[in-house]
Design a protein around this motif. Structure first.
Motif, PDB file in Angstrom:
ATOM      1  N   ARG A 157    -142.191 -50.374  91.067  1.00 14.61           N
ATOM      2  CA  ARG A 157    -142.151 -50.453  92.531  1.00 14.61           C
ATOM      3  C   ARG A 157    -141.129 -49.487  93.134  1.00 14.61           C
ATOM      4  O   ARG A 157    -140.793 -49.595  94.321  1.00 14.61           O
ATOM      5  CB  ARG A 157    -141.845 -51.886  92.969  1.00 14.61           C
ATOM      6  N   PHE A 158    -140.639 -48.534  92.315  1.00 15.75           N
ATOM      7  CA  PHE A 158    -139.652 -47.565  92.790  1.00 15.75           C
ATOM      8  C   PHE A 158    -140.226 -46.781  93.964  1.00 15.75           C
ATOM      9  O   PHE A 158    -141.356 -46.292  93.899  1.00 15.75           O
ATOM     10  CB  PHE A 158    -139.270 -46.630  91.639  1.00 15.75           C
ATOM     11  N   ARG A 159    -139.470 -46.653  95.021  1.00 14.58           N
ATOM     12  CA  ARG A 159    -140.010 -46.106  96.261  1.00 14.58           C
ATOM     13  C   ARG A 159    -140.015 -44.576  96.311  1.00 14.58           C
ATOM     14  O   ARG A 159    -140.492 -43.994  97.282  1.00 14.58           O
ATOM     15  CB  ARG A 159    -139.225 -46.653  97.459  1.00 14.58           C
ATOM     16  N   LYS A 160    -139.498 -43.937  95.303  1.00 17.80           N
ATOM     17  CA  LYS A 160    -139.521 -42.479  95.228  1.00 17.80           C
ATOM     18  C   LYS A 160    -140.299 -42.054  93.987  1.00 17.80           C
ATOM     19  O   LYS A 160    -140.476 -42.857  93.064  1.00 17.80           O
ATOM     20  CB  LYS A 160    -138.081 -41.936  95.171  1.00 17.80           C
ATOM     21  N   PRO A 161    -140.783 -40.812  93.935  1.00 17.20           N
ATOM     22  CA  PRO A 161    -141.487 -40.365  92.729  1.00 17.20           C
ATOM     23  C   PRO A 161    -140.629 -40.564  91.478  1.00 17.20           C
ATOM     24  O   PRO A 161    -139.443 -40.224  91.467  1.00 17.20           O
ATOM     25  CB  PRO A 161    -141.750 -38.884  92.999  1.00 17.20           C
ATOM     26  N   TYR A 162    -141.238 -41.130  90.464  1.00 18.99           N
ATOM     27  CA  TYR A 162    -140.576 -41.382  89.183  1.00 18.99           C
ATOM     28  C   TYR A 162    -141.379 -40.629  88.131  1.00 18.99           C
ATOM     29  O   TYR A 162    -142.486 -41.011  87.781  1.00 18.99           O
ATOM     30  CB  TYR A 162    -140.555 -42.883  88.902  1.00 18.99           C
TER      31      TYR A 162
ATOM     32  N   ALA B 118    -140.257 -53.649  86.072  1.00 18.57           N
ATOM     33  CA  ALA B 118    -140.735 -53.964  87.413  1.00 18.57           C
ATOM     34  C   ALA B 118    -140.117 -53.032  88.454  1.00 18.57           C
ATOM     35  O   ALA B 118    -140.790 -52.598  89.387  1.00 18.57           O
ATOM     36  CB  ALA B 118    -140.420 -55.420  87.756  1.00 18.57           C
ATOM     37  N   ARG B 119    -138.838 -52.710  88.289  1.00 12.73           N
ATOM     38  CA  ARG B 119    -138.184 -51.800  89.233  1.00 12.73           C
ATOM     39  C   ARG B 119    -138.833 -50.417  89.188  1.00 12.73           C
ATOM     40  O   ARG B 119    -139.055 -49.788  90.230  1.00 12.73           O
ATOM     41  CB  ARG B 119    -136.682 -51.675  88.933  1.00 12.73           C
ATOM     42  N   ILE B 120    -139.153 -49.942  87.992  1.00 13.43           N
ATOM     43  CA  ILE B 120    -139.800 -48.639  87.857  1.00 13.43           C
ATOM     44  C   ILE B 120    -141.155 -48.646  88.567  1.00 13.43           C
ATOM     45  O   ILE B 120    -141.507 -47.713  89.288  1.00 13.43           O
ATOM     46  CB  ILE B 120    -139.960 -48.271  86.374  1.00 13.43           C
TER      47      ILE B 120
ATOM     48  N   HIS C 124    -145.084 -47.095  83.684  1.00 12.96           N
ATOM     49  CA  HIS C 124    -145.112 -47.770  84.988  1.00 12.96           C
ATOM     50  C   HIS C 124    -144.679 -46.823  86.108  1.00 12.96           C
ATOM     51  O   HIS C 124    -144.677 -47.203  87.277  1.00 12.96           O
ATOM     52  CB  HIS C 124    -144.202 -49.003  84.981  1.00 12.96           C
ATOM     53  N   GLY C 125    -144.304 -45.611  85.753  1.00 14.41           N
ATOM     54  CA  GLY C 125    -143.871 -44.640  86.743  1.00 14.41           C
ATOM     55  C   GLY C 125    -145.041 -44.069  87.532  1.00 14.41           C
ATOM     56  O   GLY C 125    -146.212 -44.238  87.169  1.00 14.41           O
TER      57      GLY C 125
ATOM     58  N   ASP D 207    -131.174 -49.091  84.953  1.00 15.65           N
ATOM     59  CA  ASP D 207    -131.443 -49.927  86.118  1.00 15.65           C
ATOM     60  C   ASP D 207    -130.430 -49.661  87.231  1.00 15.65           C
ATOM     61  O   ASP D 207    -130.798 -49.540  88.401  1.00 15.65           O
ATOM     62  CB  ASP D 207    -131.408 -51.404  85.708  1.00 15.65           C
ATOM     63  N   GLU D 208    -129.170 -49.542  86.863  1.00 18.40           N
ATOM     64  CA  GLU D 208    -128.121 -49.269  87.852  1.00 18.40           C
ATOM     65  C   GLU D 208    -128.336 -47.910  88.517  1.00 18.40           C
ATOM     66  O   GLU D 208    -128.180 -47.760  89.732  1.00 18.40           O
ATOM     67  CB  GLU D 208    -126.749 -49.312  87.182  1.00 18.40           C
ATOM     68  N   ALA D 209    -128.726 -46.912  87.697  1.00 19.34           N
ATOM     69  CA  ALA D 209    -128.968 -45.575  88.250  1.00 19.34           C
ATOM     70  C   ALA D 209    -130.122 -45.593  89.246  1.00 19.34           C
ATOM     71  O   ALA D 209    -130.044 -44.992  90.326  1.00 19.34           O
ATOM     72  CB  ALA D 209    -129.253 -44.590  87.115  1.00 19.34           C
ATOM     73  N   LEU D 210    -131.190 -46.297  88.896  1.00 16.49           N
ATOM     74  CA  LEU D 210    -132.338 -46.355  89.801  1.00 16.49           C
ATOM     75  C   LEU D 210    -131.991 -47.063  91.103  1.00 16.49           C
ATOM     76  O   LEU D 210    -132.419 -46.642  92.192  1.00 16.49           O
ATOM     77  CB  LEU D 210    -133.512 -47.058  89.117  1.00 16.49           C
TER      78      LEU D 210
END
Length: 358
Positions: A103-108, A99-101, A126-127, A42-45
């Motif tokens: 809605r991550f704003r960059k390709p995951y 949830a963070r994954i 969820h990526g 989570d911190e890395a993302l």
């Protein structure tokens, strides 16, 4: 962030080119997630999402057996027996990560190679770019340990075509690449032996440019040919009716599926059916995670979770004694208790769910 950071070697973080790399690094434990691992990812993302030098993120598992077999269910078993809140704290942060994954704003980019189960689905499916291989075995097997699909699993399965998601949720069946694609759990098939080359290519180019050079067509799956009876049988209102339809379907695979279901926790089966069906009407993932958190916390205090993990993982006798032991003994009131609010101080809070569903 440093190009290589090994303060905690259960999650290795690196930046190669313009891609942030996350490697789950517990290969002997099939890269099962611990609470520190969740916090580290989570911190890395959070860092990489704000870093203009990082254009995309890739997550993979160390070793060749799988991306991630899920959460550390032995720890959850011990917590449930002791009556402490460690698992609730873990799930709170894990679901926030899911949830963070999403809605991550960059390709995951998630390399869903090998075993991808439970919490492994949560950090991958969820990526925005989900890659399976011929070795992929994707599953939400919670009903077999007296639990209920979580990490957004009921959200994903509730959106699978027809009744496929209900089938996977109740049986806990693991699917291969073609079926994962059919069910909407993955986006691309890439042969396992090309993953190192794919990873290297992603260091220098965006995922949408790279993947067409690697993606192919997997071997046929099983579910497409079974859609007819799956959709018909699982459309029933109750688990008992689903089992009855499967037993009278006339297809040996349907009968075998009924027997698989009947070996699972009766309480988990009924709660899972309700959870998947309710998830379909809840809207965004965050709302579903709020529901799943309630269900998970209530399951922690129910007898079948401890017993299921004991039978499957601790003693490995594969002979769980469910309580109650039969579907007919699980009432609607028993099911409803799993969806009860936890109280204002214990509810899961996510950015779009500050005022969670009632």
């Amino acid at each position: 962030m440093k190009s290589e950071d090994a303060v905690d070697d259960t999650v290795l973080l690196a930046v190669e080119g313009r891609t942030g790399l996350i490697t789950l690094n517990r290969p002997k434990a099939l890269n099962a997630l611990t609470h520190p691992m969740v916090l580290r990812i989570d911190e890395a993302l959070l860092t990489w999402e704000r870093d203009p030098a990082v254009d995309q993120v890739l997550i993979r598992g160390a070793g060749e057996r799988g991306l991630c077999a899920g959460g550390d269910i032995r720890a959850i078993h011990d917590d449930a027996k002791a009556g402490t809140s460690a698992s609730a704290d873990f799930w709170r942060d894990e679901y926030r990560l899911n949830a963070r994954i999403a809605r991550f704003r960059k390709p995951y980019v998630a390399l869903m190679d090998g075993i991808v189960m439970g919490g492994g689905v949560g950090v991958s499916a969820h990526g925005s770019v989900r890659v399976v291989t011929e070795r992929s075995r994707v599953a939400m097997p919670e009903t077999g340990i007296g639990f209920v699909p979580d990490v957004g699993g009921t959200y994903l399965l509730g959106r699978a075509p027809g009744q496929l998601g209900t089938h996977l949720a109740l049986t806990g069946a693991a699917v291969g690449a073609a079926d994962a694609l059919l069910c909407g759990l993955a986006d691309h098939f890439v042969p396992a032996d090309r993953l190192p080359e794919l990873t290297a290519a992603l260091a220098g180019s965006p995922a949408h440019e790279v993947l067409p050079r690697f993606a192919g067509t997997p071997a046929p799956g099983e579910l497409a040919g079974r859609r007819d009876w799956i959709d018909r049988c699982y459309a029933a209102d109750t688990v008992e009716e689903i089992v009855e339809r499967l037993l009278t379907e006339g297809d040996p695979a349907a009968k075998e599926t009924a027997e698989t279901i009947l070996a699972k926790s009766p309480t988990s089966l009924k709660v899972t059916l309700a959870a998947v069906r309710r998830a379909r009407g809840l809207g965004p993932l965050e709302q579903v995670l709020v529901q799943e958190y309630r269900v998970s916390c209530h399951a922690l205090r129910a007898p079948d979770l401890v017993e299921g993990v004991r039978a499957q993982v601790v003693d490995k006798d594969r002979d769980p004694r469910w309580s109650p032991p039969a579907l007919a003994d699980v009432s609607d009131e028993d099911v409803e208790r799993f969806f009860a609010r936890l109280g204002p101080d214990r509810e899961l809070r996510l950015p779009s769910t500050a005022e969670a569903a009632h």
